[in-house]
Design an enzyme around this catalytic site. Structure first.
Site, PDB file in Angstrom:
ATOM      1  N   PRO A  47      24.784 -10.094 -27.642  1.00  0.00           N
ATOM      2  CA  PRO A  47      23.489  -9.545 -27.234  1.00  0.00           C
ATOM      3  C   PRO A  47      23.147  -9.862 -25.789  1.00  0.00           C
ATOM      4  O   PRO A  47      23.439 -10.950 -25.292  1.00  0.00           O
ATOM      5  CB  PRO A  47      22.513 -10.241 -28.183  1.00  0.00           C
ATOM      6  CG  PRO A  47      23.178 -11.522 -28.539  1.00  0.00           C
ATOM      7  CD  PRO A  47      24.656 -11.284 -28.501  1.00  0.00           C
ATOM      8  N   GLY A  48      22.545  -8.902 -25.114  1.00  0.00           N
ATOM      9  CA  GLY A  48      21.998  -9.127 -23.780  1.00  0.00           C
ATOM     10  C   GLY A  48      20.482  -8.979 -23.847  1.00  0.00           C
ATOM     11  O   GLY A  48      19.729  -9.945 -23.762  1.00  0.00           O
ATOM     12  N   TYR A  70      16.521   5.180 -16.341  1.00  0.00           N
ATOM     13  CA  TYR A  70      16.634   5.530 -17.769  1.00  0.00           C
ATOM     14  C   TYR A  70      15.351   6.139 -18.317  1.00  0.00           C
ATOM     15  O   TYR A  70      15.207   6.279 -19.520  1.00  0.00           O
ATOM     16  CB  TYR A  70      16.913   4.281 -18.607  1.00  0.00           C
ATOM     17  CG  TYR A  70      18.113   3.478 -18.200  1.00  0.00           C
ATOM     18  CD1 TYR A  70      19.395   3.993 -18.321  1.00  0.00           C
ATOM     19  CD2 TYR A  70      17.970   2.179 -17.729  1.00  0.00           C
ATOM     20  CE1 TYR A  70      20.503   3.239 -17.966  1.00  0.00           C
ATOM     21  CE2 TYR A  70      19.077   1.419 -17.379  1.00  0.00           C
ATOM     22  CZ  TYR A  70      20.329   1.963 -17.496  1.00  0.00           C
ATOM     23  OH  TYR A  70      21.413   1.209 -17.148  1.00  0.00           O
ATOM     24  N   CYS A 126      10.933   5.037  -0.104  1.00  0.00           N
ATOM     25  CA  CYS A 126      10.674   6.385   0.394  1.00  0.00           C
ATOM     26  C   CYS A 126      11.236   7.466  -0.516  1.00  0.00           C
ATOM     27  O   CYS A 126      12.110   8.238  -0.102  1.00  0.00           O
ATOM     28  CB  CYS A 126      11.252   6.513   1.791  1.00  0.00           C
ATOM     29  SG  CYS A 126      10.551   5.287   2.876  1.00  0.00           S
ATOM     30  N   GLU A 127      10.818   7.487  -1.766  1.00  0.00           N
ATOM     31  CA  GLU A 127      11.192   8.557  -2.696  1.00  0.00           C
ATOM     32  C   GLU A 127      10.034   8.769  -3.662  1.00  0.00           C
ATOM     33  O   GLU A 127       9.431   7.801  -4.123  1.00  0.00           O
ATOM     34  CB  GLU A 127      12.442   8.175  -3.513  1.00  0.00           C
ATOM     35  CG  GLU A 127      13.653   7.945  -2.651  1.00  0.00           C
ATOM     36  CD  GLU A 127      14.964   7.934  -3.433  1.00  0.00           C
ATOM     37  OE1 GLU A 127      15.006   8.468  -4.556  1.00  0.00           O
ATOM     38  OE2 GLU A 127      15.939   7.399  -2.895  1.00  0.00           O
ATOM     39  N   TYR A 140      18.531  -6.576 -17.358  1.00  0.00           N
ATOM     40  CA  TYR A 140      18.953  -5.420 -16.572  1.00  0.00           C
ATOM     41  C   TYR A 140      17.903  -5.019 -15.533  1.00  0.00           C
ATOM     42  O   TYR A 140      17.700  -3.843 -15.282  1.00  0.00           O
ATOM     43  CB  TYR A 140      19.291  -4.228 -17.484  1.00  0.00           C
ATOM     44  CG  TYR A 140      20.313  -4.566 -18.532  1.00  0.00           C
ATOM     45  CD1 TYR A 140      21.644  -4.745 -18.186  1.00  0.00           C
ATOM     46  CD2 TYR A 140      19.955  -4.709 -19.874  1.00  0.00           C
ATOM     47  CE1 TYR A 140      22.590  -5.069 -19.146  1.00  0.00           C
ATOM     48  CE2 TYR A 140      20.897  -5.036 -20.830  1.00  0.00           C
ATOM     49  CZ  TYR A 140      22.211  -5.212 -20.470  1.00  0.00           C
ATOM     50  OH  TYR A 140      23.142  -5.527 -21.413  1.00  0.00           O
TER      51      TYR A 140
HETATM   52  N1  LLP Z   1      28.770  -5.969 -25.116  1.00  0.00           N
HETATM   53  C1  LLP Z   1      29.261  -4.961 -24.369  1.00  0.00           C
HETATM   54  C2  LLP Z   1      30.680  -4.658 -24.426  1.00  0.00           C
HETATM   55  C3  LLP Z   1      28.397  -4.209 -23.568  1.00  0.00           C
HETATM   56  O1  LLP Z   1      28.880  -3.204 -22.850  1.00  0.00           O
HETATM   57  C4  LLP Z   1      27.020  -4.537 -23.529  1.00  0.00           C
HETATM   58  C5  LLP Z   1      26.095  -3.782 -22.689  1.00  0.00           C
HETATM   59  C6  LLP Z   1      26.556  -5.602 -24.305  1.00  0.00           C
HETATM   60  C7  LLP Z   1      27.455  -6.295 -25.095  1.00  0.00           C
HETATM   61  C8  LLP Z   1      25.106  -6.019 -24.323  1.00  0.00           C
HETATM   62  O2  LLP Z   1      24.263  -5.008 -24.761  1.00  0.00           O
HETATM   63  P1  LLP Z   1      22.702  -5.316 -25.025  1.00  0.00           P
HETATM   64  O3  LLP Z   1      22.625  -6.306 -26.150  1.00  0.00           O
HETATM   65  O4  LLP Z   1      22.136  -5.867 -23.790  1.00  0.00           O
HETATM   66  O5  LLP Z   1      22.098  -4.014 -25.382  1.00  0.00           O
HETATM   67  N2  LLP Z   1      21.500  -1.315 -18.154  1.00  0.00           N
HETATM   68  C9  LLP Z   1      21.164  -0.788 -19.472  1.00  0.00           C
HETATM   69  C10 LLP Z   1      21.941  -1.460 -20.559  1.00  0.00           C
HETATM   70  C11 LLP Z   1      23.425  -1.435 -20.319  1.00  0.00           C
HETATM   71  C12 LLP Z   1      24.214  -2.090 -21.381  1.00  0.00           C
HETATM   72  C13 LLP Z   1      25.640  -2.138 -20.989  1.00  0.00           C
HETATM   73  N3  LLP Z   1      26.453  -2.833 -21.923  1.00  0.00           N
HETATM   74  C14 LLP Z   1      19.663  -0.900 -19.683  1.00  0.00           C
HETATM   75  O6  LLP Z   1      18.977  -1.421 -18.812  1.00  0.00           O
HETATM   76  O7  LLP Z   1      19.153  -0.427 -20.688  1.00  0.00           O
END
Ligand code: LLP
Length: 404
Positions: free
Chosen positions: A261-262, A303, A329-330, A358
């Site tokens: 998880p991120g 997004y 400037c957009e 992110y």
């Molecule tokens: N594992 C892999 C292989 C991934 O590609 C990702 C995210 C994660 C784990 C973690 O995913 P999460 O739990 O954070 O959803 N920038 C985008 C999200 C990009 C996610 C990319 N990969 C945003 O701000 O919504």
């Protein structure tokens, strides 16, 4: 985080300012072990979401592992003291040189294409490896972050198992893990279960006799809108545990259960504090102009993501409708469009919420505006972890690395 604390931090360190609640990040990590009561659970925090070193250190001390996606992420993880057996490397479209660099560091490689697997087997026969499959489930909170199904570049198709086995045998590789990642911000619990089932279906002892773990990626969603329901992670975790225990019985022994998880870990722990410096009435719209822009927090523009905004300075003011705009400037440089907020006055401090994941990590210095400073609040202490560059320092940093 308490509004007065945030206002105090804005006064002390200036704005724009990222503030992270380190205690909450630690709590989220622990929560997962309560939700998913499987003894072999291992959490690889996706450090791409937020690589603030103080947050990473908190997680390291709590026992977390990491999901990394570039050689620099691996190097940073090692420098911060994460042991190499607590790091997994899941990059895509890797070069030979990057593959060799990470392999030499002793970090387990998670490979998501037949092409890279062939090259890996030829270069490093006899190695341990993890294989990333495309779960064939489509879900996520943005078309740009759905990673399963036909339209994405990620993972090996499930029907390619025989080809995979041939490459593995030729290179005498030891497949210790299988991996999938369905997407970010998964909307339906059913998608998590289905992706697990699809991966577990190929994870037989006949296909892969040396498995030590299955890794089901990240994607656990958190609410961004005030009216958005929080997923019932207690019942989801119970179902995940049930499915995985049944799988392990079929496989013949207990395996590790990994997630990456991120967002779940850090999104809600962060805010970006900005100051409104210009109020403008443009016939039908009232614009609140702030001292940061989309390079410093790109998700709304990139997004069309909703980020809740609180007017910390005037929480009880009469409601009015605003376009909350940045200083770039957009025209699209907006944190929120036609948003109802308590009256905003010049000088007010706004908190852009759910800015822990992110946001800083996707930041940049477009228009040559420095990235905000970062403060981490943990254990009753606020620490300025990364000061902001001022404009002169930013220019010196850029010119200092150029040859012209
Ligand atoms: N594992 C892999 C292989 C991934 O590609 C990702 C995210 C994660 C784990 C973690 O995913 P999460 O739990 O954070 O959803 N920038 C985008 C999200 C990009 C996610 C990319 N990969 C945003 O701000 O919504």
């Amino acid at each position: 985080m308490d509004a007065q604390l945030l206002l105090d931090l804005a006064a002390r360190y200036g704005t724009p300012l990222y503030v992270y609640d380190g205690d909450l990040v630690r709590q989220r990590y622990r929560d997962l072990f309560t939700f998913i009561p499987y003894p072999g659970l291992k959490i690889h925090y996706a450090m791409k979401a937020n690589y603030n070193p103080a947050l990473l250190s908190l997680l390291r001390d709590a026992g977390a592992a990491l999901d990394t996606v570039s050689p620099a992420e691996v190097l940073m993880a090692l420098k911060l003291g994460f042991p190499k057996d607590r790091i997994i490397f899941t990059a895509n479209n890797l070069t030979d040189a990057e593959t060799a660099e990470v392999h030499a560091l002793g970090v387990l490689m998670n490979i998501g294409s037949l092409s890279r697997l062939r090259k890996f087997a030829a270069a490093f026969p006899g190695s341990r490896v993890c294989l990333r499959f495309n779960p064939d489930v489509v879900d996520g909170d943005s078309i740009n972050t759905m990673t399963g199904g036909d339209l994405t570049k990620f993972g090996i198709l499930l029907e390619k198992v025989e080809e995979v086995k041939a490459i593995v045998a030729a290179g005498n590789l030891k497949v210790v893990g299988l991996h999938e990642h369905t997407g970010s911000g998964l909307q339906h619990a059913e998608s998590v279960y289905q992706a697990m089932k699809n991966l577990m279906a190929i994870a037989t002892p006949e296909n892969f006799p040396d498995l030590e773990f299955l890794d089901f990626g990240g994607g656990f969603k958190v609410p961004y809108r005030p009216d958005e329901k929080r997923i019932d992670y207690v019942s989801m975790g119970a179902e995940i545990t049930r499915l995985f225990e049944a799988f392990c019985r079929d496989y013949g022994r207990p395996l590790g259960l990994y997630f990456e998880p991120g967002k779940f870990m850090v999104a809600e722990a962060g805010v970006l504090l900005v100051e409104v410096n210009t109020i403008k009435h443009n016939r039908t719209r009232t614009i609140a102009g702030c001292n940061a822009g989309f390079p410093q927090l790109i998700r709304p523009v990139f997004y069309q993501a909703y980020h809740h905004i609180a007017n910390l300075s005037n929480p009880d003011g009469p409601l009015s409708v605003y376009d909350v705009c940045g200083n770039i400037c957009e025209t699209g440089d907006r944190f929120a469009e036609q948003r109802e907020l308590p009256e905003i006055r010049e000088g007010d401090i706004l908190a852009i919420e759910n800015a822990g994941a992110y946001c800083y990590s996707m930041g940049g210095v477009y228009n040559l505006r420095p990235m905000p400073a970062e403060v981490v609040v943990a254990d009753h202490r606020a620490r300025l972890v990364r000061p902001a560059l001022n404009s002169a320092e930013l220019v010196d940093a850029i010119l200092g690395e150029c040859h012209f």
